[in-house]
Design an enzyme around this catalytic site. Structure first.
Site, PDB file in Angstrom:
ATOM      1  N   SER A  25       0.822  -1.216   0.000  1.00  0.00           N
ATOM      2  CA  SER A  25       0.000   0.000   0.000  1.00  0.00           C
ATOM      3  C   SER A  25       0.856   1.266   0.000  1.00  0.00           C
ATOM      4  O   SER A  25       1.833   1.380   0.739  1.00  0.00           O
ATOM      5  CB  SER A  25      -0.912   0.016   1.230  1.00  0.00           C
ATOM      6  OG  SER A  25      -1.606   1.244   1.311  1.00  0.00           O
ATOM      7  N   LYS A  26       0.462   2.232  -0.822  1.00  0.00           N
ATOM      8  CA  LYS A  26       1.124   3.527  -0.878  1.00  0.00           C
ATOM      9  C   LYS A  26       0.470   4.555   0.049  1.00  0.00           C
ATOM     10  O   LYS A  26       0.925   5.694   0.142  1.00  0.00           O
ATOM     11  CB  LYS A  26       1.116   4.059  -2.317  1.00  0.00           C
ATOM     12  CG  LYS A  26       1.947   3.224  -3.290  1.00  0.00           C
ATOM     13  CD  LYS A  26       1.873   3.796  -4.693  1.00  0.00           C
ATOM     14  CE  LYS A  26       2.861   3.115  -5.639  1.00  0.00           C
ATOM     15  NZ  LYS A  26       2.556   1.699  -5.849  1.00  0.00           N
ATOM     16  N   SER A  27      -0.576   4.157   0.746  1.00  0.00           N
ATOM     17  CA  SER A  27      -1.284   5.106   1.606  1.00  0.00           C
ATOM     18  C   SER A  27      -0.403   5.700   2.702  1.00  0.00           C
ATOM     19  O   SER A  27      -0.497   6.908   2.980  1.00  0.00           O
ATOM     20  CB  SER A  27      -2.518   4.439   2.217  1.00  0.00           C
ATOM     21  OG  SER A  27      -3.472   4.148   1.216  1.00  0.00           O
ATOM     22  N   LYS A  77     -13.811  -4.623   2.765  1.00  0.00           N
ATOM     23  CA  LYS A  77     -14.661  -3.452   2.551  1.00  0.00           C
ATOM     24  C   LYS A  77     -16.136  -3.699   2.864  1.00  0.00           C
ATOM     25  O   LYS A  77     -16.855  -2.750   3.205  1.00  0.00           O
ATOM     26  CB  LYS A  77     -14.511  -2.952   1.103  1.00  0.00           C
ATOM     27  CG  LYS A  77     -13.165  -2.317   0.810  1.00  0.00           C
ATOM     28  CD  LYS A  77     -13.141  -1.705  -0.578  1.00  0.00           C
ATOM     29  CE  LYS A  77     -11.818  -1.006  -0.862  1.00  0.00           C
ATOM     30  NZ  LYS A  77     -11.833  -0.297  -2.163  1.00  0.00           N
ATOM     31  N   GLY A 141     -15.473  -5.614  -9.459  1.00  0.00           N
ATOM     32  CA  GLY A 141     -15.103  -5.800  -8.060  1.00  0.00           C
ATOM     33  C   GLY A 141     -15.480  -4.607  -7.205  1.00  0.00           C
ATOM     34  O   GLY A 141     -16.369  -3.815  -7.530  1.00  0.00           O
TER      35      GLY A 141
END
EC number: 1.1.1.25
Length: 294
Positions: A25-27, A77, A141
């Site tokens: 993840s780049k978050s 999610k 998706g």
């Protein structure tokens, strides 16, 4: 990719991103960049949470006063929704939460920032009147769910392309049962078509890759330019590589393109404001993009 800033001191406010897997993840890079620019004492981390661990994770974080919330990636999610105290109407309509926020009263609220993040680079176009709006979406998706709901709310007719058109049909019927939307097999995009599009003056056409096709390690999205209507905007959500074969094909054919970092940064900005109480410093987006591609 190493992060450019060291974590802040313990007992400072923090948020994080959860998922399985999550190391890619780049978050954290994005949120730490903004925290540094604004001089906020806080941190943003990633936390590997497997499906069987989600309920325990939420229970533990409820008791941590420094925790401001988390971004939620696959496969959580939808599974996270019954664990929260309140679901924002937009997230409820989409049927997925990608941002959990500790509210002032200590309750946990679920939001979906994918939808506004996706729409952000399209806002100028959406302010204009159009005779007709159509979006061709590849994939069915979690990301596609947010796009379908957001685009349906803006008057788009949607055509979903996927390996399983029945799954796309179920998604469309769930999110916008009154809409006149369509599905088609993914493989129809690969071969040239002799369909004669009109010149599309006054129309807004989008072609969106909402699938992992084209991502590093995956096969490319095979789409012949003849399937893209004149004056279309081609929108990619894959961020690695930054320039996918889909984007290259569209650019070479003269179409306007939007890369995957637009949605990534846009949705992160909405979440950042909810976590840390200040707007993300968007004037530095070019520098942030350079860090993300370094």
């Amino acid at each position: 990719m190493s992060l450019p800033y060291a974590p802040h001191a313990p007992y400072a406010p923090y948020a994080e991103v959860i998922g399985d897997p999550i190391a890619q993840s780049k978050s954290p890079l994005i949120h730490r960049f903004w925290l540094e620019r604004l001089g906020i004492e806080g941190d943003y981390r990633h936390c590997h949470v497997k499906p069987g661990e989600l309920a325990d994770y939420i229970a533990r974080r409820r008791g941590d006063p420094d925790w401001r919330g988390c971004n939620v990636t696959m496969p959580h999610k939808q599974a996270v929704m019954p664990l929260l105290d309140r679901i924002d109407p937009v997230a409820n309509a989409i049927g997925a939460v990608n941002t959990v926020v500790r509210e002032d009263d200590g309750s946990l609220a679920g939001y979906n920032t994918d939808a506004p993040g996706f729409l952000e680079p399209l806002l100028d176009e959406l302010k204009q009147p159009h005779l007709f709006r159509m979006a061709r979406i590849v994939g069915n998706g979690g990301a596609a769910r947010a796009m379908v709901r957001a685009l349906a709310d803006h008057g788009f007719v949607i055509v979903m392309f996927g390996r399983d058109p029945a799954r796309g049909r179920a998604l469309l019927d769930d999110l916008d049962p009154e809409g006149e939307h369509h599905t088609a097999p993914l493989d129809t995009l690969a071969a040239p078509t002799d369909f004669a599009f009109d010149d599309r003056v006054g129309c807004l056409d989008l072609v969106v890759n909402a699938s992992p096709l084209g991502m590093t390690g995956n096969p490319p999205l095979a789409i012949h330019p003849s399937h893209i209507p004149p004056r279309s905007i081609c929108y990619e959500i894959v961020t690695s590589p930054r320039e996918t074969e889909f984007l290259k094909t569209a650019q070479q054919a003269g179409f306007r393109t939007i890369d995957g970092f637009a949605m990534l940064i846009g949705q992160a900005a909405y979440a950042f404001g909810k976590f840390f109480g200040q707007p993300a410093p968007r004037a530095d987006d070019d520098e942030l993009r350079a860090l993300l591609t370094a």
